[in-house]
Motif scaffolding. Sequence first.
Motif, mmCIF file in Angstrom:
data_model
loop_
_atom_site.group_PDB
_atom_site.id
_atom_site.type_symbol
_atom_site.label_atom_id
_atom_site.label_comp_id
_atom_site.label_asym_id
_atom_site.label_seq_id
_atom_site.Cartn_x
_atom_site.Cartn_y
_atom_site.Cartn_z
ATOM 1 N N THR A 58 85.044 50.336 44.912
ATOM 2 C CA THR A 58 85.211 49.830 46.273
ATOM 3 C C THR A 58 86.612 49.258 46.463
ATOM 4 O O THR A 58 87.281 48.886 45.506
ATOM 5 C CB THR A 58 84.190 48.721 46.588
ATOM 6 N N THR A 59 87.015 49.187 47.712
ATOM 7 C CA THR A 59 88.283 48.532 48.050
ATOM 8 C C THR A 59 88.046 47.166 48.687
ATOM 9 O O THR A 59 88.981 46.415 48.917
ATOM 10 C CB THR A 59 89.094 49.405 49.034
ATOM 11 N N LYS A 60 86.784 46.857 48.976
ATOM 12 C CA LYS A 60 86.412 45.567 49.552
ATOM 13 C C LYS A 60 85.633 44.747 48.529
ATOM 14 O O LYS A 60 84.987 45.287 47.635
ATOM 15 C CB LYS A 60 85.531 45.766 50.795
ATOM 16 N N ASP A 61 85.690 43.439 48.698
ATOM 17 C CA ASP A 61 84.884 42.539 47.868
ATOM 18 C C ASP A 61 83.502 42.421 48.511
ATOM 19 O O ASP A 61 83.316 41.682 49.479
ATOM 20 C CB ASP A 61 85.558 41.174 47.768
ATOM 21 N N ILE A 62 82.542 43.151 47.970
ATOM 22 C CA ILE A 62 81.169 43.130 48.504
ATOM 23 C C ILE A 62 80.215 42.445 47.523
ATOM 24 O O ILE A 62 78.994 42.535 47.665
ATOM 25 C CB ILE A 62 80.671 44.561 48.771
ATOM 26 N N PHE A 63 80.746 41.754 46.523
ATOM 27 C CA PHE A 63 79.951 41.357 45.366
ATOM 28 C C PHE A 63 79.394 39.938 45.414
ATOM 29 O O PHE A 63 78.767 39.490 44.459
ATOM 30 C CB PHE A 63 80.782 41.560 44.095
ATOM 31 N N LYS A 64 79.616 39.229 46.504
ATOM 32 C CA LYS A 64 79.052 37.877 46.617
ATOM 33 C C LYS A 64 77.529 37.952 46.557
ATOM 34 O O LYS A 64 76.900 38.722 47.293
ATOM 35 C CB LYS A 64 79.484 37.213 47.920
ATOM 36 N N GLY A 65 76.935 37.176 45.664
ATOM 37 C CA GLY A 65 75.484 37.177 45.508
ATOM 38 C C GLY A 65 74.975 38.099 44.424
ATOM 39 O O GLY A 65 73.794 38.040 44.061
ATOM 40 N N LEU A 71 76.597 40.520 28.206
ATOM 41 C CA LEU A 71 75.903 41.359 27.244
ATOM 42 C C LEU A 71 75.777 40.621 25.918
ATOM 43 O O LEU A 71 76.657 39.853 25.529
ATOM 44 C CB LEU A 71 76.647 42.681 27.056
ATOM 45 N N ASN A 72 74.685 40.870 25.221
ATOM 46 C CA ASN A 72 74.384 40.184 23.945
ATOM 47 C C ASN A 72 74.259 38.671 24.128
ATOM 48 O O ASN A 72 74.538 37.897 23.216
ATOM 49 C CB ASN A 72 75.445 40.498 22.888
ATOM 50 N N SER A 73 73.899 38.277 25.343
ATOM 51 C CA SER A 73 73.716 36.854 25.638
ATOM 52 C C SER A 73 72.690 36.724 26.752
ATOM 53 O O SER A 73 72.497 37.654 27.536
ATOM 54 C CB SER A 73 75.036 36.210 26.069
ATOM 55 N N LYS A 74 72.033 35.596 26.815
ATOM 56 C CA LYS A 74 71.034 35.358 27.856
ATOM 57 C C LYS A 74 71.635 34.684 29.082
ATOM 58 O O LYS A 74 70.912 34.384 30.042
ATOM 59 C CB LYS A 74 69.894 34.503 27.306
ATOM 60 N N GLN A 75 72.936 34.475 29.077
ATOM 61 C CA GLN A 75 73.571 33.756 30.181
ATOM 62 C C GLN A 75 73.674 34.645 31.431
ATOM 63 O O GLN A 75 74.105 35.793 31.357
ATOM 64 C CB GLN A 75 74.972 33.284 29.782
ATOM 65 N N LYS A 76 73.262 34.081 32.557
ATOM 66 C CA LYS A 76 73.343 34.759 33.843
ATOM 67 C C LYS A 76 73.928 33.801 34.872
ATOM 68 O O LYS A 76 73.585 32.618 34.881
ATOM 69 C CB LYS A 76 71.959 35.206 34.317
ATOM 70 N N VAL A 77 74.800 34.320 35.717
ATOM 71 C CA VAL A 77 75.373 33.524 36.801
ATOM 72 C C VAL A 77 75.454 34.392 38.047
ATOM 73 O O VAL A 77 75.304 35.618 37.983
ATOM 74 C CB VAL A 77 76.781 32.978 36.443
ATOM 75 N N ILE A 78 75.711 33.749 39.178
ATOM 76 C CA ILE A 78 75.850 34.462 40.439
ATOM 77 C C ILE A 78 77.330 34.613 40.785
ATOM 78 O O ILE A 78 78.110 33.678 40.639
ATOM 79 C CB ILE A 78 75.122 33.721 41.576
ATOM 80 N N VAL A 79 77.700 35.809 41.219
ATOM 81 C CA VAL A 79 79.087 36.100 41.579
ATOM 82 C C VAL A 79 79.402 35.482 42.945
ATOM 83 O O VAL A 79 78.636 35.631 43.898
ATOM 84 C CB VAL A 79 79.330 37.623 41.618
ATOM 85 N N GLN A 80 80.533 34.808 43.026
ATOM 86 C CA GLN A 80 81.026 34.281 44.292
ATOM 87 C C GLN A 80 81.969 35.286 44.942
ATOM 88 O O GLN A 80 81.901 35.532 46.152
ATOM 89 C CB GLN A 80 81.740 32.946 44.080
ATOM 90 N N SER A 81 82.836 35.887 44.121
ATOM 91 C CA SER A 81 83.752 36.910 44.632
ATOM 92 C C SER A 81 84.301 37.735 43.473
ATOM 93 O O SER A 81 84.334 37.268 42.332
ATOM 94 C CB SER A 81 84.915 36.271 45.412
ATOM 95 N N LEU A 82 84.696 38.953 43.783
ATOM 96 C CA LEU A 82 85.343 39.828 42.809
ATOM 97 C C LEU A 82 86.345 40.674 43.580
ATOM 98 O O LEU A 82 85.972 41.606 44.292
ATOM 99 C CB LEU A 82 84.327 40.708 42.086
ATOM 100 N N LEU A 118 77.559 50.569 47.362
ATOM 101 C CA LEU A 118 78.927 50.783 46.891
ATOM 102 C C LEU A 118 79.656 51.799 47.768
ATOM 103 O O LEU A 118 80.831 51.615 48.108
ATOM 104 C CB LEU A 118 78.904 51.271 45.439
ATOM 105 N N LEU A 119 78.979 52.870 48.127
ATOM 106 C CA LEU A 119 79.616 53.913 48.933
ATOM 107 C C LEU A 119 79.999 53.397 50.323
ATOM 108 O O LEU A 119 81.109 53.658 50.810
ATOM 109 C CB LEU A 119 78.684 55.121 49.064
ATOM 110 N N THR A 120 79.092 52.675 50.948
ATOM 111 C CA THR A 120 79.348 52.188 52.308
ATOM 112 C C THR A 120 80.061 50.839 52.311
ATOM 113 O O THR A 120 80.410 50.322 53.382
ATOM 114 C CB THR A 120 78.028 52.045 53.084
ATOM 115 N N GLN A 121 80.261 50.254 51.104
ATOM 116 C CA GLN A 121 80.924 48.965 50.938
ATOM 117 C C GLN A 121 80.254 47.894 51.806
ATOM 118 O O GLN A 121 80.902 47.191 52.599
ATOM 119 C CB GLN A 121 82.423 49.078 51.245
#
Length: 329
Positions: A58-65, A71-82, A118-121
Motif C-alpha cells: 500500500t501507499t497509504k497508512d491503513i494499519f491503525k487497529g 514471532l516466537n513470542s506471546k507478545q501482542k500489541v495494537i498498531v497505531q500507525s505504519l 490492502l488492494l483498496t487501501q
Amino acid sequence: MSPWKIWMDTGGTFTDCIAIDPSQKVNRLKVLSSGVLRGQIIQALSRNSFQVEIALPTTKDIFKGFELRLLNSKQKVIVQSLDPATRILTIQGSLRNVEGYSFEISSNEEVPVFAARLLTQTGLTKTFPPIEIKLGSTRGTNALLERKGARTAFITTEGFQDLLLIGTQQRPDLFALHVEKEKPLYSLALEIKERIGADGLVITKLSNQAIDQLIRALKKSRVDSIAIAFLNSYLNPIHELLLEKKLKQAGFHSISTSHRLSGQIKIVPRAETTVANAYLAPIIHNYVNNIQRGLAHAKLKIMTSAGSLSNADHFYPKDSLLSGPAGGV
C-alpha cells in the motif's frame, strides 16, 4: 463510480489477486493465506516507535487497529500507525528489547477481506468502496485432505447403515487381495425405519417415535453436522424433509439432505455427496459468513468445482472441493 473488480485464488499458502480499480488500472497482489504481513524490527526509536523492514503493498497508512504479534513470542500489541514511506511503526503501549525480532501484522479477518483491504487501501474504521469479487478457494479441499472437517452423523434408511463402508467395487487396485479402504468421513452412522419405493410412493412411513429416538441418539453423540440420505428420496423427499424439520426444531443447525444436493438415482454416490457436504458445511459456512460480514456490501461470487460461479448465498460446501483447481484451469 465503477466498482472495484477483484479476482482471488486462495490456496493453502498464498492468495493471489488481480484487481481492476475504478480508473481501470490493473493491480496485482500476493499475500499469505494466513492473512498476515511479515517484517522485522530493525531499530527501536522509542518504547512505542520502531524502524522496521517490511514489504508493504500500500501507499497509504491503513494499519491503525491492526494486531502486531512478535514471532516466537506471546507478545501482542495494537498498531497505531505504519508509514509506508518511512517504514516507521508506532504501537499502542510499549515493547522493550525487540530489535532484530520478526513480527507479523494482521487485521484478524479472512484473507479475502484482508486482501481486499490492502488492494483498496481501506482502513479498519473506513467503509469499503463498491466491490465485485470472484473467489476460488482450496479451503474445502484442504479440510478434506487433512481430515479437519466436522464430526458428522450419517442417517439412512433402515438396513443400509453400512452402505458407504461397503461402497462399490471401485478400488485403487482391482485385483488386490487385501483391499485397504479410506476411513469414512462420518463419525457416526444411524439408520431409521422408513422406505420410499422406486415409484416414489411411501412403503413405510417415517414415524415421530422413530424420529424422537434418533434425536436422543444424536444429542448423546454430540455431532456437529448431519447428513441425511434415504433410498429413492431423489424422487420423493417427503421423509428427508420431515426429518430435517424435526432436527431443526430439536436444535440441530447443520443438516444436509441428499435430494437437495444430488439428483442421482443411485444411493451410494448420492449419500457420498451428502456426507461430504455435511463434513465440510460448518467450516465452509463459517468461512463464507466471515467474508460476507467483512465485505458486507460487496458482490461475492465463489468458484464451484464445475468451474461456474455461484452467489455466496447459494454456494454448497460440496462445491468447494475443486474450487481452487477449477479457477486455475
